[in-house]
Design a protein around this motif. Structure first.
Motif, mmCIF file in Angstrom:
data_model
loop_
_atom_site.group_PDB
_atom_site.id
_atom_site.type_symbol
_atom_site.label_atom_id
_atom_site.label_comp_id
_atom_site.label_asym_id
_atom_site.label_seq_id
_atom_site.Cartn_x
_atom_site.Cartn_y
_atom_site.Cartn_z
ATOM 1 N N ALA A 200 1.056 -1.056 -0.087
ATOM 2 C CA ALA A 200 0.392 -0.275 -0.208
ATOM 3 C C ALA A 200 0.930 1.325 0.148
ATOM 4 C CB ALA A 200 -0.621 -0.243 1.324
ATOM 5 N N VAL A 201 2.133 1.249 1.001
ATOM 6 C CA VAL A 201 2.514 2.390 0.775
ATOM 7 C C VAL A 201 3.600 2.437 -0.190
ATOM 8 C CG1 VAL A 201 5.650 2.977 2.107
ATOM 9 C CG2 VAL A 201 2.875 2.464 3.685
ATOM 10 N N ASP A 205 2.649 6.309 -2.668
ATOM 11 C CA ASP A 205 4.274 7.040 -3.811
ATOM 12 C C ASP A 205 4.283 6.921 -5.466
ATOM 13 O OD1 ASP A 205 4.908 7.232 -0.954
ATOM 14 O OD2 ASP A 205 6.325 5.036 -0.876
ATOM 15 N N LEU A 206 4.208 5.613 -6.177
ATOM 16 C CA LEU A 206 3.781 5.712 -7.091
ATOM 17 C C LEU A 206 2.820 6.747 -7.661
ATOM 18 C CD1 LEU A 206 4.655 2.311 -8.230
ATOM 19 C CD2 LEU A 206 5.966 4.215 -8.615
ATOM 20 N N ALA A 207 1.464 6.541 -7.058
ATOM 21 C CA ALA A 207 0.714 7.034 -7.137
ATOM 22 C C ALA A 207 0.910 8.885 -7.464
ATOM 23 C CB ALA A 207 -0.963 7.005 -6.686
ATOM 24 N N ARG A 208 1.175 8.855 -5.782
ATOM 25 C CA ARG A 208 1.496 10.440 -5.947
ATOM 26 C C ARG A 208 2.533 11.224 -6.929
ATOM 27 N NH1 ARG A 208 0.155 8.452 -0.850
ATOM 28 N NH2 ARG A 208 1.994 7.560 -0.817
ATOM 29 N N MET A 221 -5.163 4.383 -12.572
ATOM 30 C CA MET A 221 -5.075 3.396 -12.364
ATOM 31 C C MET A 221 -4.778 3.129 -11.007
ATOM 32 S SD MET A 221 -2.990 0.654 -12.530
ATOM 33 C CE MET A 221 -1.293 1.906 -13.142
ATOM 34 N N LEU A 222 -3.467 3.892 -10.901
ATOM 35 C CA LEU A 222 -2.780 3.758 -9.557
ATOM 36 C C LEU A 222 -3.605 4.076 -7.956
ATOM 37 C CD1 LEU A 222 0.585 4.826 -10.560
ATOM 38 C CD2 LEU A 222 0.245 2.672 -9.497
ATOM 39 N N TYR A 223 -4.390 4.729 -7.846
ATOM 40 C CA TYR A 223 -5.185 5.512 -7.523
ATOM 41 C C TYR A 223 -6.186 4.286 -6.770
ATOM 42 C CZ TYR A 223 -3.312 10.003 -5.611
ATOM 43 O OH TYR A 223 -2.639 10.689 -5.568
ATOM 44 N N ASN A 224 -7.227 4.136 -7.655
ATOM 45 C CA ASN A 224 -8.116 2.752 -8.287
ATOM 46 C C ASN A 224 -7.208 1.774 -7.179
ATOM 47 O OD1 ASN A 224 -9.648 3.658 -8.628
ATOM 48 N ND2 ASN A 224 -9.695 4.097 -10.454
ATOM 49 N N LYS A 225 -5.942 1.187 -7.540
ATOM 50 C CA LYS A 225 -5.133 -0.242 -6.540
ATOM 51 C C LYS A 225 -4.815 0.339 -5.606
ATOM 52 C CE LYS A 225 -3.109 -2.196 -10.816
ATOM 53 N NZ LYS A 225 -1.885 -2.901 -11.297
ATOM 54 N N LEU A 226 -4.892 1.589 -4.704
ATOM 55 C CA LEU A 226 -4.078 1.589 -3.784
ATOM 56 C C LEU A 226 -5.337 1.538 -2.572
ATOM 57 C CD1 LEU A 226 -2.120 3.587 -1.367
ATOM 58 C CD2 LEU A 226 -3.442 5.980 -2.221
ATOM 59 N N HIS A 227 -6.593 2.557 -3.061
ATOM 60 C CA HIS A 227 -7.549 2.489 -2.697
ATOM 61 C C HIS A 227 -7.808 0.363 -1.983
ATOM 62 C CE1 HIS A 227 -11.926 1.583 -2.427
ATOM 63 N NE2 HIS A 227 -11.854 2.593 -1.161
ATOM 64 N N SER A 253 -9.815 6.582 -1.603
ATOM 65 C CA SER A 253 -11.515 6.858 -2.426
ATOM 66 C C SER A 253 -11.590 8.193 -3.122
ATOM 67 C CB SER A 253 -12.492 6.509 -2.093
ATOM 68 O OG SER A 253 -13.566 6.064 -2.145
ATOM 69 N N LEU A 254 -11.507 9.138 -2.520
ATOM 70 C CA LEU A 254 -11.354 10.752 -2.722
ATOM 71 C C LEU A 254 -10.318 10.840 -3.581
ATOM 72 C CD1 LEU A 254 -12.092 14.151 -0.734
ATOM 73 C CD2 LEU A 254 -9.827 14.006 -1.733
ATOM 74 N N GLU A 255 -8.875 10.888 -3.580
ATOM 75 C CA GLU A 255 -7.626 10.641 -4.651
ATOM 76 C C GLU A 255 -7.790 9.907 -5.992
ATOM 77 O OE1 GLU A 255 -5.372 12.884 -4.678
ATOM 78 O OE2 GLU A 255 -5.356 13.235 -2.256
ATOM 79 N N ALA A 256 -8.503 8.900 -6.035
ATOM 80 C CA ALA A 256 -8.943 8.048 -6.996
ATOM 81 C C ALA A 256 -9.802 9.360 -7.822
ATOM 82 C CB ALA A 256 -9.355 7.014 -6.829
#
Length: 577
Positions: A200-201, A205-208, A221-227, A253-256
């Motif tokens: 998750a961490v 980092d990749l999503a940000r 795609m990354l934020y959905n995976k992060l969720h 969820s908000l970030e996605a």
């Protein structure tokens, strides 16, 4: 002969007088010298006292080094003073004892201050190392070593520091102890938790980074995976990581949503604002600046509907700032001509599990039926009453629960009854307040152990249903207050919204329309806090079928929607004149 004798006696008498005069003169000189020496001793002693007073003043000011020098000077002067002024020996010894004791205290304070400074510096250094280790997702065992050292350093600081340093050390010690306690729970987590957390961490980092680089598709795609990743952490971890995961689930969820709907719009609005600022600094004509100003405001207005959280607030501030600078109304055609008209985020679905009330009431124990309970009924010895046991009349009809402070309270198998209750065929019938062992409370009518008519069920977790009951089912018309702050008013079947109703969300949004098992289904209108609204067909909590989306300025879209997405036949519409 007689003359010689007279001369001799005269000589003797004269010599005697001279000797007596010399003796008196020597005594006067010695007395004067002694007085001078006594005055000098008094002055020397006063000087020593002055040095001690100055040293004590430095102590009050916590200027330990200067205080030590002054005390040392006084301590060194006292032995010399005793040699020079033996008459003042007793006074000097008393002062010397005082000076040595106070000098020792000052030296101890200097040592404590040195230890305090070292402990604070070491504690700060360990706190910084701990923070860095957490950011780098270091092993909890490594963190535990840092936290143990930090706790020891802050304990040393608490014991040796004074004043504000002491208070800060106490606060830091508590923080270190709490952090170590939380880390101890991480040490007990399973390998599955550790792997889920690390994933998750890393994904975060990749999503940000993708968001920062404006790689929108990748960030979505990354934020959905992060969720999903934080959901895995919540499922596999306990303690602090479980609590962290629950917060991150909402945040991701908000970030996605912002990555998909807000980020592209934000980039366009920011670019338009940049061009506007460049035009202000150049010799661009007024018409060009006005066009850029209108475009920037329109894009920020659209961002208000597309963004969530802090970006939404900032977008509104940006739009209002441009409008204030222009000082004239936005042209009516500006949104149609200058906007991007991107689809809005889907309305949040209402989950049935969130609002469904229990379908079965907890078993209601009744008094021992060995004793007849026909009216008036005697209370069985199994029941404990407050005040003393008394007969209870059976009302012919109960229009509404009536409970007063003086109503008897009956306790049966840890279930508390307050009101008019009696046995009816071995089951409880009556009206009043029932408090169950788990903390839930029901206020209303019970017929043969089943809630009926009007009643209010208050869950221990804060959720409330107030409305109609049929055969122990929350069915009819009622109001539901959810523990997250959402509130529903309307038709209810088995504790869930079913039929027409209104849902007011804690976010400020509102839905008015048809529900099916707690989900938007049929015709309904969803109004965002910003003032935008959609009215039309819904299916399974999503916009499906014909509908309209209207923005606060009156412009909007009309046509067919499929799973919250506009189809090709959706067209723009203008405000009605």
């Amino acid at each position: 002969m007689s003359r010689i004798r007279l001369a001799f006696f005269g000589l003797i008498f004269s010599t005697s007088l001279h000797a007596e005069a010399v003796s008196v003169s020597d005594m006067d000189n010695k007395t004067a010298a002694a007085d001078d020496q006594a005055q000098q001793c008094v002055l020397l002693l006063q000087n020593i006292h002055t040095g001690v007073d100055r040293a004590q003043g430095m102590v009050v000011a916590k200027r330990w080094k200067e205080s030590q020098e002054l005390y040392s000077t006084s301590a060194d002067a006292l032995p010399r003073f005793v040699q020079q002024c033996p008459a003042f020996t007793d006074q000097a010894h008393v002062l010397e004892t005082q000076v040595k004791a106070e000098l020792l205290q000052v030296k101890e304070a200097i040592n404590r201050q040195h230890t305090c400074d070292e402990a604070i510096d070491h504690g700060f250094d360990l706190d910084l190392q701990t923070s860095a280790a957490r950011r780098e997702n270091k092993d909890p065992r490594f963190l535990d070593k840092l936290l143990v050292s930090a706790e020891n350093s802050w304990q040393t600081a608490v014991e040796n520091c004074t004043g504000s340093y002491h208070e800060s050390a106490v606060s830091s010690l508590r923080a270190a102890q709490q952090a170590r306690k939380e880390n101890a729970e991480l040490l007990a987590d399973s390998p599955a938790c550790e792997n889920a957390y690390k994933n998750a961490v890393a994904i975060g980092d990749l999503a940000r980074q993708a968001k920062k680089d404006r790689r929108h598709e990748e960030s979505i795609m990354l934020y959905n995976k992060l969720h999903m990743a934080w959901n895995r952490v919540a499922d596999n971890c306990s303690g602090p990581r479980n609590q962290m995961a629950k917060k991150e689930i909402e945040s991701s969820s908000l970030e996605a949503s912002n990555a998909q709907y807000c980020a592209p719009q934000w980039a366009d609005a920011a670019e338009a604002t940049k061009l506007l600022n460049q035009a202000k600094m150049s010799s661009a004509v007024y018409a060009e600046r006005e066009l850029l100003m209108n475009k920037a405001e329109v894009l920020w207005r659209e961002a208000v509907d597309l963004c969530k959280g802090e970006p939404q607030k900032q977008a509104k501030l940006n739009a209002d700032s441009i409008a204030k600078e222009r000082a004239t109304p936005l042209p009516i055609t500006a949104i149609t001509e200058l906007g991007k008209h991107r689809p809005l985020p889907p309305a949040p679905a209402v989950q049935v599990t969130e609002i469904t009330a229990p379908t079965a009431a907890p078993t209601l124990p009744v008094p021992d039926n060995k004793a007849s309970l026909s009216a008036p009924a005697k209370v069985s010895a199994k029941i404990v009453e407050m005040p003393a046991p008394q007969t209870v009349s059976i009302p012919e009809k109960v229009n509404a629960p009536v409970v007063t402070d003086n109503t008897p309270l009956t306790v049966v198998d840890n279930v508390k009854f307050q009101g008019d209750f009696h046995s009816d065929g071995g089951k409880v019938t009556g009206s009043g307040v029932i408090e169950f062992p788990d903390g839930d409370i029901y206020r209303g009518r019970i017929i043969q152990g089943m809630r009926s008519g009007k009643g209010r069920l208050e869950w221990k977790n804060g959720q409330i249903y107030d409305g109609d009951w049929v055969d122990d089912h929350a069915t009819g018309v009622g109001a539901i207050l959810f523990r997250n702050g959402n509130r529903y008013q309307g038709d209810v079947v088995d504790g869930a919204p079913q039929g027409q109703g209104q849902l007011d969300l804690s976010s400020g949004d509102r839905y008015v329309g048809h529900f099916d098992r707690g989900v938007f289904n049929g015709q309904g209108t969803y109004t965002w806090k910003s003032g935008s609204f959609y009215t039309g067909a819904w299916k399974d909590g999503k916009k499906n079928g014909f509908g309209k989306t209207i923005l606060p300025n009156g412009f909007g879209f009309e046509g067919e929607y499929l799973d919250d997405t506009e189809t090709a036949n959706v067209k723009r519409i203008k405000p009605k004149s």
